[in-house]
Motif scaffolding. Structure first.
Motif, mmCIF file in Angstrom:
data_model
loop_
_atom_site.group_PDB
_atom_site.id
_atom_site.type_symbol
_atom_site.label_atom_id
_atom_site.label_comp_id
_atom_site.label_asym_id
_atom_site.label_seq_id
_atom_site.Cartn_x
_atom_site.Cartn_y
_atom_site.Cartn_z
ATOM 1 N N SER A 1 0.827 -1.211 0.000
ATOM 2 C CA SER A 1 0.000 0.000 0.000
ATOM 3 C C SER A 1 0.858 1.256 0.000
ATOM 4 N N ILE A 2 1.905 1.269 0.836
ATOM 5 C CA ILE A 2 2.789 2.440 0.877
ATOM 6 C C ILE A 2 3.481 2.629 -0.461
ATOM 7 N N ALA A 3 4.025 1.553 -1.017
ATOM 8 C CA ALA A 3 4.758 1.650 -2.273
ATOM 9 C C ALA A 3 3.851 2.101 -3.413
ATOM 10 N N GLU A 4 2.639 1.568 -3.461
ATOM 11 C CA GLU A 4 1.708 1.979 -4.521
ATOM 12 C C GLU A 4 1.305 3.433 -4.356
ATOM 13 N N GLY A 5 1.060 3.848 -3.108
ATOM 14 C CA GLY A 5 0.721 5.245 -2.873
ATOM 15 C C GLY A 5 1.871 6.171 -3.231
ATOM 16 N N MET A 6 3.087 5.764 -2.926
ATOM 17 C CA MET A 6 4.260 6.561 -3.297
ATOM 18 C C MET A 6 4.375 6.665 -4.809
ATOM 19 N N SER A 7 4.174 5.553 -5.495
ATOM 20 C CA SER A 7 4.321 5.541 -6.945
ATOM 21 C C SER A 7 3.294 6.452 -7.616
ATOM 22 N N ARG A 8 2.066 6.420 -7.120
ATOM 23 C CA ARG A 8 1.017 7.245 -7.714
ATOM 24 C C ARG A 8 1.306 8.737 -7.555
ATOM 25 N N SER A 9 1.986 9.091 -6.462
ATOM 26 C CA SER A 9 2.189 10.511 -6.152
ATOM 27 C C SER A 9 3.593 11.004 -6.441
ATOM 28 N N GLY A 10 4.407 10.168 -7.087
ATOM 29 C CA GLY A 10 5.745 10.602 -7.451
ATOM 30 C C GLY A 10 6.791 10.421 -6.370
ATOM 31 N N GLY A 11 6.503 9.601 -5.338
ATOM 32 C CA GLY A 11 7.486 9.325 -4.294
ATOM 33 C C GLY A 11 8.606 8.431 -4.791
ATOM 34 N N LEU A 12 9.679 8.348 -4.007
ATOM 35 C CA LEU A 12 10.880 7.660 -4.457
ATOM 36 C C LEU A 12 11.106 6.304 -3.794
ATOM 37 N N LEU A 13 10.461 6.019 -2.680
ATOM 38 C CA LEU A 13 10.631 4.714 -2.048
ATOM 39 C C LEU A 13 9.838 3.647 -2.802
ATOM 40 N N THR A 14 10.379 2.431 -2.841
ATOM 41 C CA THR A 14 9.746 1.336 -3.565
ATOM 42 C C THR A 14 9.463 0.173 -2.617
ATOM 43 N N ALA A 15 8.675 -0.790 -3.112
ATOM 44 C CA ALA A 15 8.405 -2.000 -2.337
ATOM 45 C C ALA A 15 9.698 -2.754 -2.044
ATOM 46 N N GLU A 16 10.640 -2.718 -2.987
ATOM 47 C CA GLU A 16 11.928 -3.397 -2.789
ATOM 48 C C GLU A 16 12.729 -2.732 -1.664
ATOM 49 N N ASP A 17 12.656 -1.407 -1.579
ATOM 50 C CA ASP A 17 13.355 -0.705 -0.501
ATOM 51 C C ASP A 17 12.832 -1.151 0.866
ATOM 52 N N LEU A 18 11.514 -1.263 0.966
ATOM 53 C CA LEU A 18 10.920 -1.697 2.231
ATOM 54 C C LEU A 18 11.298 -3.143 2.538
ATOM 55 N N ALA A 19 11.244 -4.010 1.535
ATOM 56 C CA ALA A 19 11.550 -5.429 1.739
ATOM 57 C C ALA A 19 13.003 -5.643 2.136
ATOM 58 N N ASP A 20 13.888 -4.783 1.670
ATOM 59 C CA ASP A 20 15.321 -4.954 1.932
ATOM 60 C C ASP A 20 15.758 -4.411 3.287
ATOM 61 N N HIS A 21 14.863 -3.713 3.981
ATOM 62 C CA HIS A 21 15.295 -3.068 5.224
ATOM 63 C C HIS A 21 15.637 -4.074 6.315
ATOM 64 N N ALA A 22 16.683 -3.766 7.057
ATOM 65 C CA ALA A 22 17.031 -4.505 8.269
ATOM 66 C C ALA A 22 17.815 -3.586 9.184
ATOM 67 N N GLY A 23 17.358 -3.467 10.431
ATOM 68 C CA GLY A 23 18.154 -2.785 11.429
ATOM 69 C C GLY A 23 19.267 -3.704 11.888
ATOM 70 N N GLU A 24 19.999 -3.279 12.950
ATOM 71 C CA GLU A 24 21.126 -4.111 13.362
ATOM 72 C C GLU A 24 21.472 -3.887 14.824
ATOM 73 N N TRP A 25 21.872 -4.985 15.465
ATOM 74 C CA TRP A 25 22.477 -4.898 16.784
ATOM 75 C C TRP A 25 23.924 -4.466 16.629
ATOM 76 N N THR A 26 24.349 -3.560 17.467
ATOM 77 C CA THR A 26 25.715 -3.056 17.368
ATOM 78 C C THR A 26 26.205 -2.657 18.756
ATOM 79 N N GLU A 27 27.460 -2.237 18.825
ATOM 80 C CA GLU A 27 28.068 -1.871 20.094
ATOM 81 C C GLU A 27 27.921 -0.371 20.343
ATOM 82 N N PRO A 28 27.735 0.030 21.592
ATOM 83 C CA PRO A 28 27.629 1.455 21.888
ATOM 84 C C PRO A 28 28.989 2.137 21.838
#
Length: 525
Positions: free
Chosen positions: A206-233
């Motif tokens: 829904s987000i990706a389709e709404g972005m595409s209709r309105s000229g946004g730059l994020l894609t469904a692939e960008d969302l699918a590829d996201h991963a945060g990470e555990w790291t050291e302080p």
């Protein structure tokens, strides 16, 4: 105003909204731990403080588990989309601060919920999200803070978002029942489908389709590829404490550099609330901000020389440059201010200090795809200067203001603290820690005392020192005489941010302080 802190013998929850604190306390009562409670608080804040934070934003988490005996960080910030680059903004001096042109980084919050619970939680995600879903579906009394935020930034909302936050074209009054049906559906989808419901399922589509209709730059692939990470302080030692912050791309190291500078001064000879106190901290902040602005970005793209910046001898040289009767001239870069900080400690000693944001009030102002999710405008902080460390590139995390803190003594947390407020975060954190450590203030007094914020604006760079009117006039006059561009605001002004803290004493009692400038509550027992 509460005169003293709430003190619990085993547990403590602090947050900027009482309903969010209650959601966290409910998880502890059900047998959950600090991590279950923290995610419940985070999700509830995404509903009851929607101008400050939300599912379309980022989060950073500091965690402590007694059995591990260490502080860990979860970096829940998103990267710019694969199609996002400087050429998209050809002819512009800067990335737009609002609209889909600013919504160019993937939201990291939902991923961070799943990661924290998977690593440490006891309760299922659906149970932890239940209070937030109920607040969204059934409604809650709209806060005066949200009302004021809508007055300030409602004009930046796209029609889809305006229909939610200004139904019928009007701004709801404080105390009105406020519902977010679309957001309730999105939270319910995550409760049943987990993080993938957000990043790979119906919400992502829904987000990706709404972005595409309105000229946004994020894609469904960008969302699918996201991963945060555990790291050291990153950390530094300060008067018997080890103080921890999130590493770059967070600005947390600026607070550590500030403490290293202040370590060269004797606070026993500096009265709290005096000219010397405010002047010294403001000048130390300026020096650390100079380094922050020069180097902070995604270290995967440009190294941040932390070993040098956090070196004690380097700090001693900076401290020697501070003039006792003269303010240095240095302008701060414009940043957003709207954020939500919270912390939880449970009966087993587990501790979580976390912070989340949409960047500006209501973020980008865009809520594409009928999801009820406002997307952050964090990516607007990227530079279009190809020579800048924080220059815009695809797949990059931006310079990030979010920075929760934990201070430990003998390997155990004694202070969990943080604040809303972009540029104000390292400054207010420094005020909180020095007040509790050097002046013996409890958590509530530390957050309630008068504050200042140097710089911080959404417009042009500034050298203003914004000071609450409760700071004595003679102190403000002396600051001005030293060259500070003093701007006086009302007592308990929201411009000073919403700070919260938990202090743990030698008896193990948990003392909670919440900011009288917010709608917060400390709950402990």
């Amino acid at each position: 105003m509460r005169a003293g802190p709430v003190v619990g013998t085993r547990t403590m929850v602090v947050s900027p909204h009482y309903l969010a604190s209650a959601a966290g306390a409910r998880m502890l009562e059900r047998g959950g731990n600090a991590f279950d409670a923290a995610v419940a608080v985070s999700a509830a804040l995404a509903v009851v403080y929607p101008h400050m934070t939300g599912l379309g934003g980022d989060a950073f988490w500091l965690t402590f588990v007694p059995g591990e005996g260490r502080v860990r960080v979860y970096n829940g910030s998103g990267r710019s989309g694969s199609r996002v680059h400087r050429g998209r903004y050809a002819g512009m001096e800067a990335i737009p601060r609002r609209g889909l042109g600013a919504a160019i980084t993937v939201p990291g919050m939902a991923d961070s919920w799943a990661a924290v619970l998977a690593e440490y939680g006891r309760l299922p995600l659906a149970e932890v999200l239940e209070p937030a879903i109920r607040y969204a579906a059934d409604g809650f009394p709209l806060s005066s803070d949200q009302h004021q935020g809508t007055l300030l930034a409602g004009g930046a909302l796209c029609p889809e978002a305006a229909a939610i936050y200004m139904p019928g074209g009007r701004i709801p009054e404080p105390g009105e029942r406020f519902r977010q049906k679309e957001l309730a559906r999105s939270l319910s989808a995550i409760a049943s489908g987990g993080r993938d419901a957000f990043y790979k399922g119906e919400i992502a589509r829904s987000i990706a389709e709404g972005m595409s209709r309105s000229g946004g730059l994020l894609t469904a692939e960008d969302l699918a590829d996201h991963a945060g990470e555990w790291t050291e302080p990153v950390c530094t030692d300060y008067h018997g404490l080890r103080v921890y912050q999130a590493p770059p791309n967070s600005q947390g190291f600026a607070a550590l550099e500030t403490l290293n500078i202040l370590e060269n001064f004797d606070f026993r000879s500096i009265g709290h609330g005096t000219y010397e106190y405010y002047h010294l901290i403001a000048e130390a902040i300026k020096l650390s901000f100079r380094d922050r602005d020069a180097y902070l970005t995604d270290p995967a793209f440009s190294p941040v020389p932390l070993e040098r910046l956090l070196d004690k001898s380097y700090a001693a040289g900076l401290a020697a440059a501070i003039m006792p009767d003269r303010a240095a001239s240095l302008a701060s870069a414009p940043t957003g201010r709207d954020t939500a900080y919270a912390a939880v400690v449970d009966g087993d000693g587990n501790a979580v200090s976390f912070i989340q944001s949409l960047y500006f009030e209501f973020g980008s102002g865009s809520a594409p795809g009928g999801t009820g999710i406002l997307l952050q405008n964090r990516g607007s902080f990227f530079s279009l200067d190809p020579g800048a460390a924080n220059t815009l590139e695809p797949g990059k995390r931006t310079f990030h203001t979010l920075m929760p803190a934990i201070a430990c003594r003998d390997g155990r947390p004694v202070y969990l603290y943080g604040t809303q407020g972009g540029e104000g975060q390292p400054q207010t954190q420094t005020l909180l820690l020095t007040r509790m450590l050097h002046y013996g203030m409890d958590a509530q007094q530390a957050v309630a005392e008068p504050r200042f914020v140097w710089g911080r604006t959404w417009g042009e760079p500034t050298e203003a020192l914004t000071v609450e009117s409760r700071v004595p006039e003679e102190v403000r006059l002396r600051l001005a005489a030293a060259g500070h561009q003093v701007r006086t605001v009302r007592a308990y002004d929201g411009l000073a941010g919403h700070a919260h803290a938990i202090a743990i004493d030698g008896e193990g009692f948990r003392s909670g302080g919440t900011d009288p400038r917010s709608d917060g509550a400390a709950i402990g027992w």
